[in-house]
Design a protein around this motif. Structure first.
Motif, PDB file in Angstrom:
ATOM      1  N   ASP A 122      10.180  36.565  21.596  1.00  0.00           N
ATOM      2  CA  ASP A 122      11.338  36.986  20.700  1.00  0.00           C
ATOM      3  C   ASP A 122      10.974  38.283  20.075  1.00  0.00           C
ATOM      4  O   ASP A 122      11.862  39.202  20.100  1.00  0.00           O
ATOM      5  N   ARG A 126      13.511  41.508  20.868  1.00  0.00           N
ATOM      6  CA  ARG A 126      13.725  42.390  19.798  1.00  0.00           C
ATOM      7  C   ARG A 126      13.497  43.800  20.054  1.00  0.00           C
ATOM      8  O   ARG A 126      14.410  44.874  19.695  1.00  0.00           O
TER       9      ARG A 126
ATOM     10  N   SER B 133      15.268  44.017  10.249  1.00  0.00           N
ATOM     11  CA  SER B 133      13.867  43.646  10.023  1.00  0.00           C
ATOM     12  C   SER B 133      13.505  43.438   8.447  1.00  0.00           C
ATOM     13  O   SER B 133      14.180  43.834   7.557  1.00  0.00           O
ATOM     14  N   TYR B 139      12.623  47.568  14.171  1.00  0.00           N
ATOM     15  CA  TYR B 139      11.574  46.665  14.662  1.00  0.00           C
ATOM     16  C   TYR B 139      10.327  47.717  15.135  1.00  0.00           C
ATOM     17  O   TYR B 139      10.550  48.578  15.026  1.00  0.00           O
TER      18      TYR B 139
END
Lengths: 181, 273
Positions: A122, A126, B133, B139
């Motif tokens: 994951d 991302r 996030s 991220y």
């Protein structure tokens, strides 16, 4: 405009148009061809480099923001003699097909592993959103996990004097249950 | 990493190719970013005086949690003073002028209700599966500033402004109507502890907010749509509304987001019994 920044560990000063994308500063003015032009719209990731440790799409990074920054390109990531763990993993897993997009993937992966040395699938989904028209995604995913292993292996062993002293003390405590010893 | 790239159509449709490669660029004047980094500012002193006047007026008037004529103050805002009918009408007009701007895609796209920033006037999900996030800046290897810098980029068409990021989840506006947005905006529990004065400054001075009026163009050189209210008109409306105590007028069917429902189902009216 006159810009001074650090490039692959060396101080550099140059005169350039402040609107000029970092991509073209690197390729055309500094002759570093490892950073690739893909889409020119910050969409494909082929031009990814590091600015102050963060992955940045250099095609959308104007040169005027370079002042005082620290830039790392593929050329500064490792050497043939001492490749970066990501480069090493890419070689081991024979990732590239045509290879054009790979520098961007490698730089994005290196930025990820610098902050998260144990990425899950994951996490990879991302963070690594670059585009590979050859479709080498399966090999890249394997290589990212391998690079993570190499990164963890290369990390200095925790110093028992400075890391988790309570845990160490508890493990050594004579009253600790046998299973914990 | 996704096996199905989500952005493969750009430049492949037969339209003009990306104009970013050296030697293929349009003339410098047309590819230079808009001059977004230098923005006109109104005098801070004037703003402070207005806010002080609003605060002072609120303190001098008896608190009316619901406001006269069903006009309610947002939770956490200064209780509105008793407004004359003319003042009330002026504040209501200012509220709707302000909201014309704040409900535009340039504002709401970064106030999502699902952590996913939106793009374009159609408010579609951001490419690449981008989400906010924990720190609202992306991220580990996909920070907002991987692509968005402190100004619009005329070469790539990537928009930018200082502090490019998502609004926190507590400030989700997507799907809310004007009244619910106003309540959320003025509620210190949701707005990061901001006072009315802080909100005035945020709405009229913050560079990321003001970016909406100079949003630059996309990768094809098409200008983005700014809010439908000129910046100075918007700023004057914000000042007027907050100086009046930030009263929230009664719901109008036309104000509901994307429908003519009288109010947002996600945020019941504070005036409801």
């Amino acid at each position: 405009m006159r810009i001074t920044f650090t490039l692959n560990g060396e101080a550099r000063t140059l005169e350039t148009d402040g609107d000029q994308p970092l991509l073209w500063v690197l390729r055309d003015e500094l002759d570093l061809k490892g950073t690739k032009f893909g889409c020119g719209r910050a969409a494909c990731g082929a031009c990814t480099v590091h600015v102050d440790g963060d992955a940045v799409r250099s095609c959308s990074f104007p040169a005027r923001y370079l002042e005082g920054r620290v830039v790392t390109t593929l050329e500064g990531l490792g050497t043939p003699e001492a490749p970066h763990p990501v480069q090493q993993a890419w070689i081991e897993e024979i990732v590239p097909q045509c290879g054009y997009c790979q520098p961007g993937f490698i730089m994005a992966t290196a930025a990820l592993l610098a902050k998260n040395a144990s990425p899950t699938d994951d996490d990879i989904d991302r963070n690594i959103v670059n585009v590979c028209r050859c479709g080498t995604y399966v090999r890249m995913r394997r290589a990212i996990h391998r690079a993570a292993e190499l990164t963890r292996a290369a990390a200095p062993a925790p110093d028992p004097a400075t890391s988790a002293p309570d845990e160490a003390a508890e493990a050594a405590h004579p009253d600790a249950p046998e299973a914990d010893r | 990493m996704r096996a199905q790239p989500q952005c493969t159509t750009r430049g492949s449709s037969g339209a003009r190719p990306p104009a970013t490669r050296r030697g293929q660029n349009p003339p410098v004047a047309s590819r230079r970013p808009d001059p977004t980094t230098v923005r006109r500012r109104v005098g801070t002193t004037a703003l402070l005086l207005l806010a002080a006047a609003a605060s002072s007026a609120a303190q001098e008037s008896p608190a009316d949690p619901h406001g006269a004529g069903h006009h309610g103050a947002p939770e956490g805002a200064e209780a509105p003073r008793e407004l004359t009918p003319a003042e009330r009408a002026e504040a209501e007009a200012a509220f709707h002028t302000m909201m014309e701007a704040l409900t535009s895609p340039r504002c709401v796209n970064c106030h999502p209700n699902d952590g996913v920033p939106k793009q374009t006037d159609a408010a579609r999900a951001h490419l690449f599966g981008v989400a906010g996030s924990d720190d609202l800046h992306g991220y580990d290897a996909l920070r907002c500033n991987a692509c968005h810098q402190a100004s619009n980029d005329g070469w790539s068409g990537v928009p930018g402004a200082p502090g490019w990021s998502l609004a926190p989840a507590s400030m989700a506006w997507e799907g809310l109507d004007r009244r619910a947005i106003a309540r959320s905006m003025m509620d210190p529990a949701k707005n990061g502890g901001r006072s009315a004065d802080d909100i005035l400054h945020h709405l009229t001075e913050h560079e990321l907010v003001l970016w909406a009026w100079e949003p630059g163009g996309d990768g094809e050189g098409r200008p983005r749509t700014p809010p439908p209210v000129p910046l100075e008109t918007y700023r004057a409306a914000v000042r007027t509304w907050i100086a009046a105590g930030a009263p929230i007028p009664e719901a109008r069917a036309a104000d509901a987001p994307g429908s003519d429902a009288p109010d947002s189902p996600a945020e019941p009216s504070g005036d409801a019994p």
